[in-house]
Design a protein around this motif. Structure first.
Motif, PDB file in Angstrom:
ATOM      1  N   ARG A  87       9.931  -4.244  -4.397  1.00 17.35           N
ATOM      2  CA  ARG A  87      10.190  -3.019  -3.656  1.00 17.35           C
ATOM      3  C   ARG A  87       9.479  -1.802  -4.265  1.00 17.35           C
ATOM      4  N   PRO A  88       8.161  -1.895  -4.511  1.00 16.91           N
ATOM      5  CA  PRO A  88       7.451  -0.728  -5.050  1.00 16.91           C
ATOM      6  C   PRO A  88       7.451   0.412  -4.038  1.00 16.91           C
ATOM      7  N   ASP A  89       7.467   1.644  -4.554  1.00 14.79           N
ATOM      8  CA  ASP A  89       7.330   2.782  -3.653  1.00 14.79           C
ATOM      9  C   ASP A  89       5.953   3.433  -3.783  1.00 14.79           C
ATOM     10  N   LEU A  90       5.071   2.817  -4.595  1.00 17.31           N
ATOM     11  CA  LEU A  90       3.679   3.265  -4.697  1.00 17.31           C
ATOM     12  C   LEU A  90       2.836   2.117  -5.241  1.00 17.31           C
ATOM     13  N   VAL A  91       1.655   1.933  -4.682  1.00 14.64           N
ATOM     14  CA  VAL A  91       0.671   0.989  -5.215  1.00 14.64           C
ATOM     15  C   VAL A  91      -0.525   1.792  -5.691  1.00 14.64           C
ATOM     16  N   VAL A  92      -0.979   1.519  -6.916  1.00 13.97           N
ATOM     17  CA  VAL A  92      -2.165   2.181  -7.464  1.00 13.97           C
ATOM     18  C   VAL A  92      -3.240   1.119  -7.661  1.00 13.97           C
ATOM     19  N   ALA A  93      -4.370   1.316  -7.007  1.00 16.60           N
ATOM     20  CA  ALA A  93      -5.479   0.361  -7.074  1.00 16.60           C
ATOM     21  C   ALA A  93      -6.740   1.084  -7.524  1.00 16.60           C
ATOM     22  N   VAL A  94      -7.793   0.322  -7.771  1.00 13.95           N
ATOM     23  CA  VAL A  94      -9.094   0.895  -8.111  1.00 13.95           C
ATOM     24  C   VAL A  94     -10.123   0.429  -7.087  1.00 13.95           C
ATOM     25  N   SER A  95     -11.239   1.148  -7.072  1.00 17.62           N
ATOM     26  CA  SER A  95     -12.333   0.803  -6.176  1.00 17.62           C
ATOM     27  C   SER A  95     -13.643   0.937  -6.933  1.00 17.62           C
ATOM     28  N   TYR A  96     -14.590   0.074  -6.598  1.00 16.81           N
ATOM     29  CA  TYR A  96     -15.938   0.184  -7.152  1.00 16.81           C
ATOM     30  C   TYR A  96     -16.903   0.758  -6.118  1.00 16.81           C
ATOM     31  N   GLY A  97     -16.372   1.530  -5.197  1.00 16.03           N
ATOM     32  CA  GLY A  97     -17.177   2.199  -4.193  1.00 16.03           C
ATOM     33  C   GLY A  97     -16.766   1.833  -2.786  1.00 16.03           C
ATOM     34  N   ASN A  98     -17.051   2.742  -1.865  1.00 19.27           N
ATOM     35  CA  ASN A  98     -16.805   2.551  -0.433  1.00 19.27           C
ATOM     36  C   ASN A  98     -15.316   2.396  -0.090  1.00 19.27           C
ATOM     37  N   GLY A  99     -14.439   2.770  -1.022  1.00 24.46           N
ATOM     38  CA  GLY A  99     -13.016   2.742  -0.736  1.00 24.46           C
ATOM     39  C   GLY A  99     -12.386   1.372  -0.728  1.00 24.46           C
ATOM     40  N   HIS A 100     -13.164   0.328  -1.035  1.00 20.76           N
ATOM     41  CA  HIS A 100     -12.610  -1.027  -1.033  1.00 20.76           C
ATOM     42  C   HIS A 100     -11.562  -1.165  -2.132  1.00 20.76           C
ATOM     43  N   VAL A 101     -10.415  -1.728  -1.789  1.00 22.36           N
ATOM     44  CA  VAL A 101      -9.340  -1.934  -2.765  1.00 22.36           C
ATOM     45  C   VAL A 101      -9.674  -3.182  -3.584  1.00 22.36           C
ATOM     46  N   TYR A 102     -10.069  -2.972  -4.825  1.00 18.69           N
ATOM     47  CA  TYR A 102     -10.496  -4.091  -5.662  1.00 18.69           C
ATOM     48  C   TYR A 102      -9.312  -4.991  -5.994  1.00 18.69           C
ATOM     49  N   GLY A 103      -9.548  -6.294  -5.903  1.00 12.33           N
ATOM     50  CA  GLY A 103      -8.525  -7.268  -6.275  1.00 12.33           C
ATOM     51  C   GLY A 103      -7.681  -7.756  -5.124  1.00 12.33           C
ATOM     52  N   LEU A 104      -7.757  -7.063  -3.977  1.00 17.20           N
ATOM     53  CA  LEU A 104      -6.970  -7.477  -2.817  1.00 17.20           C
ATOM     54  C   LEU A 104      -7.901  -7.746  -1.639  1.00 17.20           C
ATOM     55  N   ALA A 105      -7.685  -8.859  -0.970  1.00 16.71           N
ATOM     56  CA  ALA A 105      -8.455  -9.153   0.235  1.00 16.71           C
ATOM     57  C   ALA A 105      -8.117  -8.114   1.304  1.00 16.71           C
ATOM     58  N   PRO A 106      -9.081  -7.769   2.162  1.00 14.56           N
ATOM     59  CA  PRO A 106      -8.807  -6.782   3.220  1.00 14.56           C
ATOM     60  C   PRO A 106      -7.602  -7.144   4.075  1.00 14.56           C
ATOM     61  N   GLU A 107      -7.428  -8.452   4.330  1.00 14.09           N
ATOM     62  CA  GLU A 107      -6.300  -8.855   5.165  1.00 14.09           C
ATOM     63  C   GLU A 107      -4.960  -8.695   4.442  1.00 14.09           C
ATOM     64  N   THR A 108      -5.015  -8.463   3.124  1.00 13.26           N
ATOM     65  CA  THR A 108      -3.802  -8.146   2.370  1.00 13.26           C
ATOM     66  C   THR A 108      -3.650  -6.643   2.192  1.00 13.26           C
ATOM     67  N   ALA A 109      -4.761  -5.971   1.881  1.00 14.56           N
ATOM     68  CA  ALA A 109      -4.704  -4.536   1.597  1.00 14.56           C
ATOM     69  C   ALA A 109      -4.259  -3.727   2.807  1.00 14.56           C
ATOM     70  N   LYS A 110      -4.767  -4.073   3.984  1.00 14.07           N
ATOM     71  CA  LYS A 110      -4.462  -3.266   5.167  1.00 14.07           C
ATOM     72  C   LYS A 110      -2.976  -3.297   5.531  1.00 14.07           C
ATOM     73  N   PRO A 111      -2.365  -4.471   5.684  1.00 17.47           N
ATOM     74  CA  PRO A 111      -0.928  -4.461   6.000  1.00 17.47           C
ATOM     75  C   PRO A 111      -0.071  -3.926   4.861  1.00 17.47           C
ATOM     76  N   LEU A 112      -0.539  -4.055   3.610  1.00 13.19           N
ATOM     77  CA  LEU A 112       0.202  -3.471   2.488  1.00 13.19           C
ATOM     78  C   LEU A 112       0.276  -1.958   2.650  1.00 13.19           C
TER      79      LEU A 112
END
Length: 284
Positions: A87-112
């Motif tokens: 039950r996190p109330d915030l997710v902190v991720a990193v990107s190596y450019g273009n806003g892509h959430v590193y470490g998470l597949a797009p099909e996971t990042a978007k619904p998250l």
């Protein structure tokens, strides 16, 4: 909801995250989580990337208290429900450019992101180490951390010490090679200008060796003979779990070796510690 109780943070994609109150249950990519811990924020849980396994890579976790911080897993083992199980109330991720959430597949990042605020910090080579560190510090302050003045003082001292040692060596100072061993026959040699942390060393006067132009934007993959032909006096070696041990490559000149995490932590204490290890190696 009052102005005082609302939490707001604009991330490096330009996306504004808001919450009724300041988030307290933070789920973070391991690099971000370890950096936040160094800045005074304890994440509730961390997750890895496709390079990581079922257990957290201790080369990346810094001083995170892993007995108190859950590990949600990594790579293909991650899905939205698993990430949200605490039950996190915030997710902190990193990107190596273009806003892509590193470490998470797009099909996971978007619904998250549709279910919980996601803050993304850009750690790409387009930014300086200081710029990235400032963004993490800004996020940590928004989450309730106080600026560690003594840590900043320690970092200033570490920088000055390394600058002095490097200047004493001059143009003929020790040759430093940063690499990620790939087994007994080859290594990925870092192109220093492509790594914010390595550019810090160069700016302080450390003589980092640049491999010859060729394939590879961040790394030049060389055979053992060509790697050793760079004549390193000091080796910065990748200590992440997916890198091969340096002794497999077999440098035999007795060069000082500095453990190096190419996914560095951006807090002042962690950075000062790394600069100190480099300074020790140059003095040795």
């Amino acid at each position: 909801m009052t102005e005082q109780s609302e939490w707001r943070f604009s991330d490096d994609r330009g996306q504004l995250s808001t919450a009724v109150r300041r988030p307290e249950r933070v789920l973070a990519y391991v690099q971000a989580g370890a950096t936040l811990w160094g800045l005074g924020i304890r994440p509730q849980a961390i997750f890895g990337s496709d390079h990581d396994g079922p257990e957290p890579d201790r080369a990346k976790t810094g001083t995170l208290p892993l007995d108190e911080v859950a590990y949600a897993g990594a790579g293909s083992g991650l899905d939205v429900e698993r990430l949200l199980s605490g039950r996190p109330d915030l997710v902190v991720a990193v990107s190596y450019g273009n806003g892509h959430v590193y470490g998470l597949a797009p099909e996971t990042a978007k619904p998250l992101e549709e279910r919980v605020p996601v803050v993304v910090i850009d750690v790409s080579q387009a930014r300086t180490f200081a710029e990235i560190g400032d963004r993490f510090a800004e996020l940590a302050r928004s989450l309730g951390a106080e600026s560690p003045a003594e840590a900043d003082a320690d970092l200033d001292a570490a920088r000055e010490r390394l600058r002095t040692i490097a200047a004493a060596g001059g143009a003929d100072g020790p040759r430093v090679v940063a690499l990620s061993p790939a087994g007994p026959d080859q290594a990925h040699v870092a192109r220093p200008r492509m790594w914010p942390e390595l550019r810090v060393l160069t700016d302080l006067g450390v003589r980092l060796v640049e491999p010859a132009p060729g394939p590879g934007a961040n790394w030049s993959t060389l055979g053992r003979a060509d790697t050793l032909a760079l004549r390193p006096d000091v080796i910065l070696t990748d200590i992440r779990a997916h890198a091969a041990p340096l002794d497999e490559l077999g440098p035999d000149g007795g060069e000082p070796v500095v453990p190096w995490n190419p996914e560095p932590l951006y807090g002042p204490r962690d950075h000062a510690r790394f600069l100190g290890l480099v300074a020790d190696a140059l003095e040795g």
